[in-house]
Design an enzyme around this catalytic site. Sequence first.
Site, PDB file in Angstrom:
ATOM      1  N   LYS A 271       1.155  -1.253   0.202  1.00 55.08           N
ATOM      2  CA  LYS A 271      -0.005   0.102  -0.305  1.00 55.08           C
ATOM      3  C   LYS A 271       0.768   1.605  -0.004  1.00 55.08           C
ATOM      4  CE  LYS A 271      -4.499  -1.840   0.250  1.00 55.08           C
ATOM      5  NZ  LYS A 271      -3.831  -3.750   1.241  1.00 55.08           N
TER       6      LYS A 271
HETATM    7  C1  LIG Z   1      -4.200  -4.368   0.074  1.00 58.80           C
HETATM    8  C2  LIG Z   1      -3.033  -5.909  -0.315  1.00 58.80           C
HETATM    9  C3  LIG Z   1      -3.357  -6.736  -1.084  1.00 58.80           C
HETATM   10  C4  LIG Z   1      -4.328  -7.156  -1.574  1.00 58.80           C
HETATM   11  O1  LIG Z   1      -4.112  -6.152  -3.319  1.00 58.80           O
HETATM   12  P1  LIG Z   1      -5.512  -5.533  -3.923  1.00 58.80           P
HETATM   13  O2  LIG Z   1      -5.294  -4.304  -4.329  1.00 58.80           O
HETATM   14  O3  LIG Z   1      -6.761  -5.120  -2.243  1.00 58.80           O
HETATM   15  O4  LIG Z   1      -5.730  -6.429  -4.860  1.00 58.80           O
HETATM   16  C5  LIG Z   1      -2.230  -8.461  -1.043  1.00 58.80           C
HETATM   17  N1  LIG Z   1      -1.164  -8.285  -0.386  1.00 58.80           N
HETATM   18  C6  LIG Z   1      -1.194  -6.792   0.806  1.00 58.80           C
HETATM   19  C7  LIG Z   1       0.056  -7.027   2.216  1.00 58.80           C
HETATM   20  C8  LIG Z   1      -1.944  -5.888   1.064  1.00 58.80           C
HETATM   21  O5  LIG Z   1      -1.569  -5.223   1.652  1.00 58.80           O
END
Ligand SMILES: *Cc1c(COP(=O)(O)O)cnc(C)c1O
Length: 496
Positions: free
Chosen positions: A112
């Site tokens: 993120k």
């Molecule tokens: C948010 C997240 C995901 C999923 O990503 P999306 O874009 O919501 O599909 C996968 N792994 C981690 C560690 C995340 O924080």
Amino acid sequence: MQVLYKSTRGKEKKVTASEAILKGLSEDGGLFVPEKIPALDVPMEQLADMSYQEVAFEVMSRFLTDFTEEELKECISRAYDEKFDTSQIAPLHEADGAYFLELFHGATIAFKDMALSILPHLMTTAAKKNQIKNEIVILTATSGDTGKAALAGFADVPGTRIIVFYPKNGVSPIQEKQMVTQKGQNTYVVGITGNFDDAQTAVKKMFNDRELARELDEAGFQFSSANSINIGRLVPQIVYYVYAYATLFREGKIKDREMINIVVPTGNFGNILAAFYAKQMGLPVNKLICASNENKVLFDFFGTGTYDRRREFVLTSSPSMDILISSNLERLIYRIAGNDAQKCSLLMKNLSEQGEYTITEEMKGQLEDFCGYFCSEEETAKTIARIYQNSSYVIDTHTAVAAGAYKKYVNDTGDGTPAVIASTASPYKFTRSVMEALGVSTAGADDFALADQLSVISKVAVPRAVEEIRTAPVLHDRVVDAPDMPAAVKEILGIR
Ligand SMILES: *Cc1c(COP(=O)(O)O)cnc(C)c1O
């Protein structure tokens, strides 16, 4: 070439990129999509010589066309700086017959950060461009990870404040510690006595409260949202797929125009959609492998054409993928419906009213770029152990879902196309599950002791993000009942 954005539900007029970033969600409830995907018309030899920041400019400038070169470069250089613990920003690690694209070198050691470190700068720039004088107040309800990444991104960004609500008894001790130790003059972290849904519902209500919006405006503020459907989060995520390809090319691992596969551990469908957009721009990508944990709505969808959220919600060791409504999928649905907003709206209406929808055979025929796989909890843990034993490389639970899914894909298809696996979190973020998967007893050990043990096993130093909170003082101790959240917001902003 100007790129405008329109809503997947079709009722709103086209907006510029900066307007789409400020609005987040379209007023008709739809998501903003670029009316066309720009081409990546830069030779690979040239991209291969560029830094992450330079690649970011090439990709983002093609989407955010109403930002000037100077504005965009400023946003990029403020975002991708020493907050990351490597100058490569998103390095590749070769192991287990694939290339792991490490997206966890930012402030909160998870993917993120890739988008949330630049979103605040895109947003404040967009506000200036649209003559908005109000200070932007980011409101977020979090079940743990997004809140911290948003706090880290917005901390001390001039012209913004950020207020994060979290369920006081509903996040892990480490997650809570990460949030309540957050520095920054403009950050506010508030525990609530309810659960995550209570926090989420109250936040949504505040966004829709016109009287509150008026009071805020009078005091010189306006709300905005940092959630994952914002185009300002999606576009920065396209960059690292292009950068990964350019890196493999530079290192002689692939030839120019050679196809790669991309494997993404998926929840809200944002990260994999960015990979799809990279392919649409012209990056030579063969398959997009969508990996799910036991909440395998997407696996079922790609197999059957029916999206059905009416099922038990499973709590897994990859909590950031514990999602039954993958919001960003709407952008793909819109596209395979032939950019038909009416068709898309009907399907989404079905989802909210009946809890499911089924796409037509014709739409299904356009999903050939994708294939879905999933991993059980047991397969996820075994994948962590196997890759550690074979390659001395420790991956986190989310990445393991992808690596396990990729192994199944290769077994099924024999496809030997070079593969990039999106590695979305550091193993230090989910230390306990990772250590258990490696067969280490975790009973009685606190998370910091486990981190020390993990650093011995993995020969990777404990990241700064973990070291920092070990001794950091608590800076936020406000706790309110969910119904009192609007009052807390006003108090924080000094409104009456
Ligand atoms: C948010 C997240 C995901 C999923 O990503 P999306 O874009 O919501 O599909 C996968 N792994 C981690 C560690 C995340 O924080």
